[in-house]
Design a protein around this motif. Structure first.
Motif, PDB file in Angstrom:
ATOM      1  N   PRO A  47       0.811  -1.230   0.000  1.00  0.00           N
ATOM      2  CA  PRO A  47       0.000   0.000   0.000  1.00  0.00           C
ATOM      3  C   PRO A  47       0.839   1.274   0.000  1.00  0.00           C
ATOM      4  CG  PRO A  47      -0.910  -1.594   1.532  1.00  0.00           C
ATOM      5  CD  PRO A  47       0.394  -2.149   1.063  1.00  0.00           C
ATOM      6  N   VAL A  48       2.035   1.217   0.563  1.00  0.00           N
ATOM      7  CA  VAL A  48       2.856   2.430   0.606  1.00  0.00           C
ATOM      8  C   VAL A  48       3.506   2.727  -0.748  1.00  0.00           C
ATOM      9  CG1 VAL A  48       3.342   2.195   3.068  1.00  0.00           C
ATOM     10  CG2 VAL A  48       4.812   1.052   1.387  1.00  0.00           C
ATOM     11  N   GLY A  49       3.263   1.872  -1.722  1.00  0.00           N
ATOM     12  CA  GLY A  49       3.794   2.100  -3.055  1.00  0.00           C
ATOM     13  C   GLY A  49       5.092   1.384  -3.342  1.00  0.00           C
ATOM     14  N   THR A  50       5.599   0.601  -2.398  1.00  0.00           N
ATOM     15  CA  THR A  50       6.861  -0.112  -2.590  1.00  0.00           C
ATOM     16  C   THR A  50       6.640  -1.347  -3.457  1.00  0.00           C
ATOM     17  OG1 THR A  50       7.620   0.622  -0.432  1.00  0.00           O
ATOM     18  CG2 THR A  50       8.783  -1.233  -1.437  1.00  0.00           C
ATOM     19  N   HIS A  51       7.426  -1.482  -4.512  1.00  0.00           N
ATOM     20  CA  HIS A  51       7.365  -2.663  -5.372  1.00  0.00           C
ATOM     21  C   HIS A  51       8.413  -3.667  -4.913  1.00  0.00           C
ATOM     22  CE1 HIS A  51       4.538  -1.238  -8.472  1.00  0.00           C
ATOM     23  NE2 HIS A  51       5.049  -0.041  -8.212  1.00  0.00           N
ATOM     24  N   GLN A  52       8.007  -4.912  -4.829  1.00  0.00           N
ATOM     25  CA  GLN A  52       8.915  -5.979  -4.424  1.00  0.00           C
ATOM     26  C   GLN A  52       8.764  -7.150  -5.383  1.00  0.00           C
ATOM     27  OE1 GLN A  52       7.932  -6.768  -0.300  1.00  0.00           O
ATOM     28  NE2 GLN A  52       9.579  -5.448   0.409  1.00  0.00           N
ATOM     29  N   SER A  53       9.848  -7.901  -5.497  1.00  0.00           N
ATOM     30  CA  SER A  53       9.814  -9.115  -6.315  1.00  0.00           C
ATOM     31  C   SER A  53      10.606 -10.202  -5.610  1.00  0.00           C
ATOM     32  CB  SER A  53      10.391  -8.854  -7.704  1.00  0.00           C
ATOM     33  OG  SER A  53      11.747  -8.505  -7.613  1.00  0.00           O
ATOM     34  N   VAL A  54      10.116 -11.415  -5.694  1.00  0.00           N
ATOM     35  CA  VAL A  54      10.739 -12.565  -5.039  1.00  0.00           C
ATOM     36  C   VAL A  54      10.922 -13.650  -6.093  1.00  0.00           C
ATOM     37  CG1 VAL A  54      10.592 -14.227  -3.167  1.00  0.00           C
ATOM     38  CG2 VAL A  54       9.550 -11.985  -2.903  1.00  0.00           C
ATOM     39  N   GLN A  55      12.167 -14.123  -6.242  1.00  0.00           N
ATOM     40  CA  GLN A  55      12.432 -15.244  -7.140  1.00  0.00           C
ATOM     41  C   GLN A  55      12.500 -16.535  -6.338  1.00  0.00           C
ATOM     42  OE1 GLN A  55      14.598 -12.429  -7.533  1.00  0.00           O
ATOM     43  NE2 GLN A  55      13.367 -11.665  -9.236  1.00  0.00           N
ATOM     44  N   PHE A  56      12.111 -17.603  -6.959  1.00  0.00           N
ATOM     45  CA  PHE A  56      12.135 -18.896  -6.268  1.00  0.00           C
ATOM     46  C   PHE A  56      12.356 -19.993  -7.297  1.00  0.00           C
ATOM     47  CE2 PHE A  56       7.729 -18.013  -7.392  1.00  0.00           C
ATOM     48  CZ  PHE A  56       7.322 -19.188  -8.011  1.00  0.00           C
ATOM     49  N   SER A  57      12.722 -21.147  -6.787  1.00  0.00           N
ATOM     50  CA  SER A  57      12.828 -22.341  -7.633  1.00  0.00           C
ATOM     51  C   SER A  57      12.416 -23.544  -6.801  1.00  0.00           C
ATOM     52  CB  SER A  57      14.254 -22.522  -8.164  1.00  0.00           C
ATOM     53  OG  SER A  57      15.125 -22.860  -7.101  1.00  0.00           O
ATOM     54  N   HIS A  58      11.892 -24.541  -7.469  1.00  0.00           N
ATOM     55  CA  HIS A  58      11.386 -25.724  -6.797  1.00  0.00           C
ATOM     56  C   HIS A  58      11.770 -26.941  -7.621  1.00  0.00           C
ATOM     57  CE1 HIS A  58       8.838 -28.167  -4.260  1.00  0.00           C
ATOM     58  NE2 HIS A  58       8.137 -28.583  -5.301  1.00  0.00           N
ATOM     59  N   LYS A  59      12.453 -27.883  -7.005  1.00  0.00           N
ATOM     60  CA  LYS A  59      12.897 -29.080  -7.705  1.00  0.00           C
ATOM     61  C   LYS A  59      11.963 -30.252  -7.428  1.00  0.00           C
ATOM     62  CE  LYS A  59      17.843 -28.285  -8.297  1.00  0.00           C
ATOM     63  NZ  LYS A  59      19.200 -28.817  -8.029  1.00  0.00           N
ATOM     64  N   LEU A  60      11.726 -31.046  -8.460  1.00  0.00           N
ATOM     65  CA  LEU A  60      10.873 -32.223  -8.357  1.00  0.00           C
ATOM     66  C   LEU A  60      11.608 -33.409  -8.966  1.00  0.00           C
ATOM     67  CD1 LEU A  60       7.500 -30.672  -9.563  1.00  0.00           C
ATOM     68  CD2 LEU A  60       7.936 -31.504  -7.257  1.00  0.00           C
ATOM     69  N   PRO A  61      11.559 -34.567  -8.341  1.00  0.00           N
ATOM     70  CA  PRO A  61      12.139 -35.747  -8.981  1.00  0.00           C
ATOM     71  C   PRO A  61      11.250 -36.219 -10.126  1.00  0.00           C
ATOM     72  CG  PRO A  61      11.090 -36.361  -6.927  1.00  0.00           C
ATOM     73  CD  PRO A  61      11.002 -34.854  -7.003  1.00  0.00           C
ATOM     74  N   LEU A  62      11.847 -36.894 -11.066  1.00  0.00           N
ATOM     75  CA  LEU A  62      11.075 -37.387 -12.201  1.00  0.00           C
ATOM     76  C   LEU A  62      10.034 -38.410 -11.763  1.00  0.00           C
ATOM     77  CD1 LEU A  62      10.944 -37.176 -15.336  1.00  0.00           C
ATOM     78  CD2 LEU A  62      12.402 -39.203 -15.414  1.00  0.00           C
ATOM     79  N   THR A  63      10.257 -39.034 -10.603  1.00  0.00           N
ATOM     80  CA  THR A  63       9.298 -40.029 -10.120  1.00  0.00           C
ATOM     81  C   THR A  63       7.927 -39.422  -9.834  1.00  0.00           C
ATOM     82  OG1 THR A  63      10.205 -39.651  -7.890  1.00  0.00           O
ATOM     83  CG2 THR A  63      11.070 -41.511  -9.148  1.00  0.00           C
ATOM     84  N   SER A  64       7.846 -38.124  -9.631  1.00  0.00           N
ATOM     85  CA  SER A  64       6.543 -37.494  -9.407  1.00  0.00           C
ATOM     86  C   SER A  64       5.671 -37.560 -10.642  1.00  0.00           C
ATOM     87  CB  SER A  64       6.734 -36.027  -8.989  1.00  0.00           C
ATOM     88  OG  SER A  64       7.523 -35.923  -7.829  1.00  0.00           O
ATOM     89  N   PHE A  65       6.261 -37.776 -11.804  1.00  0.00           N
ATOM     90  CA  PHE A  65       5.510 -37.784 -13.054  1.00  0.00           C
ATOM     91  C   PHE A  65       5.282 -39.195 -13.592  1.00  0.00           C
ATOM     92  CE2 PHE A  65       7.704 -33.790 -12.639  1.00  0.00           C
ATOM     93  CZ  PHE A  65       6.775 -32.855 -13.022  1.00  0.00           C
ATOM     94  N   ILE A  66       5.838 -40.202 -12.936  1.00  0.00           N
ATOM     95  CA  ILE A  66       5.729 -41.569 -13.431  1.00  0.00           C
ATOM     96  C   ILE A  66       4.369 -42.142 -13.043  1.00  0.00           C
ATOM     97  CG2 ILE A  66       6.673 -43.900 -13.242  1.00  0.00           C
ATOM     98  CD1 ILE A  66       9.403 -42.668 -12.862  1.00  0.00           C
ATOM     99  N   ARG A  67       3.721 -42.802 -13.987  1.00  0.00           N
ATOM    100  CA  ARG A  67       2.430 -43.458 -13.768  1.00  0.00           C
ATOM    101  C   ARG A  67       2.538 -44.908 -14.240  1.00  0.00           C
ATOM    102  NH1 ARG A  67       2.468 -39.168 -11.969  1.00  0.00           N
ATOM    103  NH2 ARG A  67       0.990 -37.431 -12.151  1.00  0.00           N
ATOM    104  N   PRO A  68       1.813 -45.839 -13.614  1.00  0.00           N
ATOM    105  CA  PRO A  68       1.838 -47.225 -14.108  1.00  0.00           C
ATOM    106  C   PRO A  68       1.184 -47.336 -15.482  1.00  0.00           C
ATOM    107  CG  PRO A  68       0.217 -46.952 -12.353  1.00  0.00           C
ATOM    108  CD  PRO A  68       0.986 -45.680 -12.402  1.00  0.00           C
ATOM    109  N   LEU A  69       1.722 -48.176 -16.322  1.00  0.00           N
ATOM    110  CA  LEU A  69       1.181 -48.420 -17.663  1.00  0.00           C
ATOM    111  C   LEU A  69       0.659 -49.851 -17.706  1.00  0.00           C
ATOM    112  CD1 LEU A  69       0.730 -47.607 -20.616  1.00  0.00           C
ATOM    113  CD2 LEU A  69       3.076 -48.349 -21.096  1.00  0.00           C
ATOM    114  N   THR A  70      -0.639 -49.982 -17.780  1.00  0.00           N
ATOM    115  CA  THR A  70      -1.279 -51.303 -17.757  1.00  0.00           C
ATOM    116  C   THR A  70      -1.362 -51.842 -19.179  1.00  0.00           C
ATOM    117  OG1 THR A  70      -2.584 -50.618 -15.843  1.00  0.00           O
ATOM    118  CG2 THR A  70      -3.308 -52.586 -17.046  1.00  0.00           C
ATOM    119  N   VAL A  71      -0.570 -52.864 -19.476  1.00  0.00           N
ATOM    120  CA  VAL A  71      -0.576 -53.511 -20.792  1.00  0.00           C
ATOM    121  C   VAL A  71      -0.517 -55.010 -20.583  1.00  0.00           C
ATOM    122  CG1 VAL A  71       0.506 -51.585 -22.001  1.00  0.00           C
ATOM    123  CG2 VAL A  71       1.945 -53.325 -20.943  1.00  0.00           C
TER     124      VAL A  71
END
Length: 1136
Positions: free
Chosen positions: A1010-1034
């Motif tokens: 509200p006082v007019g001050t502009h701020q910016s915050v950088q961030f990064s977040h790491k994920l293992p590839l296992t978070s994207f793995i799904r079982p394949l039923t064949v």
């Protein structure tokens, strides 16, 4: 040089104990190798040598084929064959006998056999497969000599596909009691890392143990691996900085054994390697650089001996000092060191100084000003290498004010240069400078004409292509476009009216294209005139077929009017019967379009260079033709990997690294195809090398990143005249002076200036210096060539609208800050001198280990308002690297302690299980947390924004991007405001576009208080590839069909788990639970497993129990996915 070679070859038999008496240092008079060498040295012609060698090879071939030849005789025959091969004559018949000698002989005979194999064969030679079992047997031998020989061969040449077979044995040798075995094992692993980095990712901790080995040789060998890994990903090894610094301190302090000294310099090559590693770690990182300042100062101080190796150490010190975060006193000492090199009368040291000056000139342009007269003298130096390096330095300091003088010097050197490499390199540099800094159109066209004339056909093809693209695309001003093209037309018409037969072919192609496109801009120039000039080019004898094709295409665009049509018809009749199919086609096009102006205007419209072309990439217009061909019995198209699979069936050799498995009945398997992985144990003809290496993804791509310009110290030479007078009076110091002595000499000169009349040649040099170094003074704002700051260009291409996501990604990636942490506790044992190694306290180690489960991001806070106070940025990495800032989020006293962020999940995710909500980053007003939810088609990433202040936060802009992932926002509306002490959630969908072991999401959130001050915050977040793995039923049948279609594969041996039940089932259950894999079927000691990233990104796994290990073979249509998945399988089994 020939004497040295002769002495070396003469001593070779005695080294291999070929003489009748052991230990004899002289070549036996009855030795056949000795007679061969003497006979060759007495010959007078190459023909006689060839005749003698052919007779020798025939004799060797006859003897090695005889069954009565003993192993001792075979050893001598191999040495003679090695000598013949070294002279350039093929002795391929002896290759198989060299392998037999390595397999069957005694230790000395095996040594000669291994030596011959290493000299005869390369990594891709098919006979090398016959050596694999021998290497395996020797690695398990109790004889140290045999183990050393096997490790030496492995580190020099070994098939990539066979690495999993010997990797466990090489790992065991890292714990061997003998230091020579440990050192050779480290070098073998370094070779594995170079050719297959994903197969050694699981033993990084063992690399750290090798780094702190008590033997300096083992530690030195491990530096090769770390130099490679740090070059690819320096932020992952910041915690080792203190250890590298400690090692360098001990080396510089002379604490290594005297055996490592070279000309009284302690381990110089080890110092150079460590300095290169430190420069990679300290780049763009102040906290890491501060650890190095003391040891760099010590290295500069001690390296003052008069020897070439100390100059090499000084050069690396200077590069390191100017690469890391700057420190003023170190920069001054490095600058004096560069000055000593540049002013040295020795050519080698002068070259080294110019090389260092070229490297640092963009960070500190003042150095070039200090030595400008020396640089001018180097332009006229008789040594061409000195002149070439001087031109490279001038290229780095080029700006809009001195470009004409520097380009003129480069062109002068090009006219006298006879070296093809130098010509190609300088031509590219001149073209780049001309496009970037051209003062006007006339100078640009004339310079490029000279480039095309001098460079000839040796220049890179992208130079004329870039020039034509620049003319075609135009610039911001239409009038500038017209003037530039018109001047080019005038220039090229003049050249064709002169002596066009002396112009290179690529220049003629450029001229043809420009005249065909833009000759109409000159109203007084008739098309028929241009056609006659172009037709003369066709009649020249030296005009190539490719150039003629360009000319005919240009004539097709110009055939207007009766005169033009008549010339075109005459030319088309001449080339319509040409044997060259391309020329014949162009001639028919010319003939037809010259008679049909209406069609020509549609096919070749004027000013159509910028119109987008619609390309039918699917070639749908051929569908009818393909259908008719298939109906007529033509064979359907097969992709390359499928053809490779069919060819692999006919191979006689099996490249499958697994050992023999237990027999399995055919009736128990439901897959009938021989290429099915479930029939590996009964199909002896199966080839494991079923894919071409070129189909693999770029998993081993070398990342070559340029040095970012982190420091540009302003020059202080505001008045040029006093500087030039001082430069003319400077006495050439010796490069052996210490920095303090050099400083005293400089002070003495500055205190007692002696006016000396300047002779006329010196005035000319000073005039040239003022032209070359203009724009580099202390108050100049001109950007140098290669600087990261944007520079105003004469030819500014039309702007294209980049996507906002790419801009955000670039801004985010450039602003992320790395940080250092405590040294890994593995480095606390046996590191040369453990008393000096910085050891983290147990409490710090425990705190670090406790922070690992929750530390999952990096954050850097930027306050655009200088009055903002009280911020506490968080610097935490998921790999356990903690920065100097507080690792806990900002805590507000009014914030409720039992705040439950999970209640703020979006409605569609409320009923689904989610990961732990972890703090991401925070500042004085805003806390960011994150979690993810696994959905069927994508991974949902939820970012929580908690306003911990007493005021509302407005104008919130949250941008998220990733290099490895497709990121899209799935929120109904973007969050623009968060009220006091409230929570807002943003949801993003993540899908994998490029598999990696860990994927990273980077973002930036900006807002206004509200006082007019502009701020910016950088961030990064790491994920293992296992978070994207799904079982394949064949089914098993579907699995077998898919296996044949996939071209990217990898193989590895994994640890087998035994929990009281059947070991294969137990292991697969662990992988199924931790990685969400689907076990398709288990048949005896074999099992098949399937998983996927998305619907179109499957991965298949075949497992087999053999010799107490689990042999795994993965296949996928996605490059890098098998390598990433095998890594997570290793981690899952290790953590179990």
């Amino acid at each position: 040089m020939s004497d040295v070679v002769e002495k070396t070859l003469t001593a070779l038999p005695s080294l291999l104990s070929l003489d009748s008496q052991p230990g004899s240092a002289k070549l036996s008079s009855t030795s056949k190798l000795g007679n061969l060498i003497r006979g060759i040295t007495e010959l007078t012609s190459k023909h006689e040598e060839e005749k003698l060698i052919q007779q020798e090879l025939a004799s060797i071939k006859e003897q090695v084929s005889s069954p009565n030849t003993s192993m001792r005789q075979m050893k001598e025959l191999m040495v003679r064959a090695i000598y013949c091969e070294m002279l350039g004559y093929e002795a391929s018949f002896s290759y198989i006998h060299a392998i037999k000698l390595a397999q069957q002989g005694t230790a000395l005979e095996k040594r000669v056999g291994y030596l011959a194999v290493s000299l005869f064969l390369n990594e891709s030679h098919e006979l090398l497969l016959l050596l694999v079992n021998t290497v395996l047997k020797d690695l398990q031998s109790t004889n140290l000599i045999e183990v050393c020989m096997a490790l030496t061969v492995v580190s020099q040449m070994f098939p990539k596909d066979m690495i999993p077979a010997i990797l466990p044995l090489v790992e065991e040798k890292l714990n061997h009691p003998k230091e020579i075995i440990r050192r050779k094992a480290v070098l073998a692993l370094y070779k594995f890392y170079l050719i297959a980095p994903n197969q050694v990712q699981h033993i990084h901790n063992k690399f750290r143990k090798a780094l702190c080995d008590k033997d300096p040789g083992v530690m030195t060998a491990s530096l090769h691996i770390y130099a490679q890994m740090i070059q690819e990903k320096p932020e992952g090894y910041k915690d080792l900085t203190a250890s590298f610094v400690t090692i360098l301190k001990q080396v510089v302090g002379g604490k290594l054994p005297m055996d490592f000294n070279y000309h009284s310099v302690p381990a110089p090559w080890l110092q150079i390697q460590l300095l290169r590693i430190l420069s990679l770690l300290g780049k763009n990182d102040q906290s890491t650089s501060e650890i190095m300042y003391e040891v760099l100062d010590e290295s500069l101080r001690r390296a003052e001996m008069n020897h070439n190796i100390t100059y090499a150490i000084l050069y690396e010190c200077v590069k390191c000092i100017y690469t890391i975060h700057p420190k003023s006193d170190l920069l001054e000492k490095a600058a004096k060191c560069i000055g000593n090199f540049v002013l040295s009368p020795k050519i080698n040291l002068k070259y080294l100084g110019l090389k260092a000056l070229t490297y640092v000139v963009q960070q500190d342009p003042k150095l070039a000003l200090q030595h400008q007269m020396t640089i001018i003298e180097c332009l006229d130096h008789p040594d061409l290498i000195i002149k070439r390096e001087t031109l490279e330095l001038l290229f780095r300091i080029t700006n809009a004010q001195n470009v004409t003088v520097i380009v003129e010097k480069m062109l002068d050197f090009l006219r006298i240069s006879e070296d093809d490499y130098t010509t190609i390199d300088l031509v590219g540099k001149v073209a780049e400078l001309a496009e970037k800094y051209a003062p006007d159109n006339e100078w640009f066209i004339e310079t490029m004409n000279t480039v095309f004339s001098v460079g000839g056909d040796m220049m890179q093809p992208d130079i004329p292509n870039s020039f034509l693209k620049l003319l075609s695309e135009g610039f911001d001003s239409v009038e500038d476009d017209r003037k530039l093209r018109l001047f080019a037309v005038d220039s090229y018409v003049s050249l064709l009216q002169g002596e066009p037969d002396k112009l290179p072919q690529r220049f003629l192609q450029v001229i043809s294209w420009v005249l065909g496109e833009y000759s109409y801009l000159k109203e007084e120039l008739q098309p028929a005139t241009v056609l006659r000039l172009l037709s003369k080019l066709l009649d020249m004898k030296n005009t190539s077929s490719e150039t003629k094709s360009w000319i005919l295409m240009a004539m097709t665009k110009l055939c207007d009017g009766e005169a033009g049509v008549s010339v075109a018809q005459e030319v088309s009749e001449t080339y319509s019967s040409s044997l060259d199919t391309v020329l014949r086609q162009r001639a028919h096009e010319l003939q037809y379009l010259s008679q049909n102006p209406e069609l020509r205007s549609k096919v070749l419209p004027r000013d159509a260079g910028l119109e987008p072309l619609e390309v039918d990439s699917s070639l749908s217009f051929l569908d009818g033709f393909v259908s008719e061909a298939l109906a007529a019995g033509a064979a359907p198209y097969k992709p390359p990997h499928q053809r490779q699979e069919e060819l692999a069936q006919a191979k006689a050799l099996s490249l499958e690294p697994y050992g023999l498995s237990l027999p399995i009945s055919i009736s128990s398997c439901s897959i009938a195809d021989r290429q099915s992985p479930t029939l590996l144990s009964i199909s002896s003809g199966l080839s494991g090398d079923s894919t071409d290496l070129s189909l693999k993804g770029g998993s081993t791509t070398l990342k070559l990143d340029g040095v970012k310009r982190v420091w540009g110290k302003e020059g202080y030479l505001a008045q040029r005249e006093p500087l030039e007078e001082a430069a003319a009076q400077v006495e050439v110091p010796s490069p052996l002076r210490s920095p303090s002595q050099t400083g005293e000499a400089d002070n003495s000169h500055s205190q007692t200036p002696i006016p000396i009349p300047t002779p006329e040649p010196e005035q000319e040099k000073q005039q040239l210096a003022s032209s070359l170094f203009v724009g580099l003074s202390s108050h100049s704002s001109v950007s140098l060539m290669g600087k990261s700051e944007p520079t105003p260009q004469r030819f500014r291409r039309k702007a294209k609208s980049p996507s906002s996501s790419s801009d955000a990604s670039e801004r985010i990636s450039n602003s992320l800050v790395s940080s250092t942490s405590a040294v890994d506790n593995l480095l606390c044992d046996n590191l040369l001198d453990t008393s000096e190694l910085a050891v983290p306290s147990p409490s710090l180690t425990s705190q670090l280990s406790q922070s690992l489960p929750t530390a999952n991001g990096t954050c850097d806070v930027q306050l655009t308002d200088g009055d903002a106070k009280g911020s506490s940025p968080t610097l935490v990495r998921d790999n356990g690297v903690a920065g100097p800032a507080d690792s806990t989020p900002h805590k507000d006293p009014d914030r409720p302690k039992d705040l439950c962020l999970s209640s703020h999940l979006p409605a569609e995710l409320a009923g689904l299980s989610h990961s732990e909500i972890t703090p991401l980053c925070s500042d004085q007003s805003l806390d960011l947390s994150v979690c993810h939810v696994q959905k069927e088609a994508y991974l949902a990433l939820v970012i929580f924004l908690y306003n911990s202040s007493s005021s509302d936060i407005q104008q919130i802009l949250l941008e998220v991007d990733s290099d490895e992932l497709e990121v899209s926002c799935v929120c109904d509306s973007a969050v623009q405001e968060v009220r006091s002490l409230s929570v807002a959630a943003c949801q993003y969908s993540l899908t994998v576009k490029r598999p990696s072991v860990h994927v990273e999401v980077v973002g930036v959130v900006s807002y206004q208080l509200p006082v007019g001050t502009h701020q910016s915050v950088q961030f990064s977040h790491k994920l293992p590839l296992t978070s994207f793995i799904r079982p394949l039923t064949v089914s098993t049948e579907e699995y077998g069909k898919m296996w044949l279609d996939f071209s990217n594969d990898t193989k590895q041996n994994l640890t087998l788990i035994s929990d009281g039940q059947e070991s294969l089932t137990a292991t697969l259950n662990v992988l199924k639970k931790k990685l969400q894999l689907h076990v398709v079927e288990v048949i005896g000691v074999e099992g098949i497993v399937a998983c996927r990233l998305h619907q179109d990104q499957p991965c298949l796994m075949h497992c087999r129990v053999h010799a107490g290990t689990l042999a795994v073979w993965l296949r996928s249509p996605v490059p890098d996915l098998p390598d990433c998945l095998i890594y997570h399988c290793q981690r899952a089994l290790q953590e179990h």
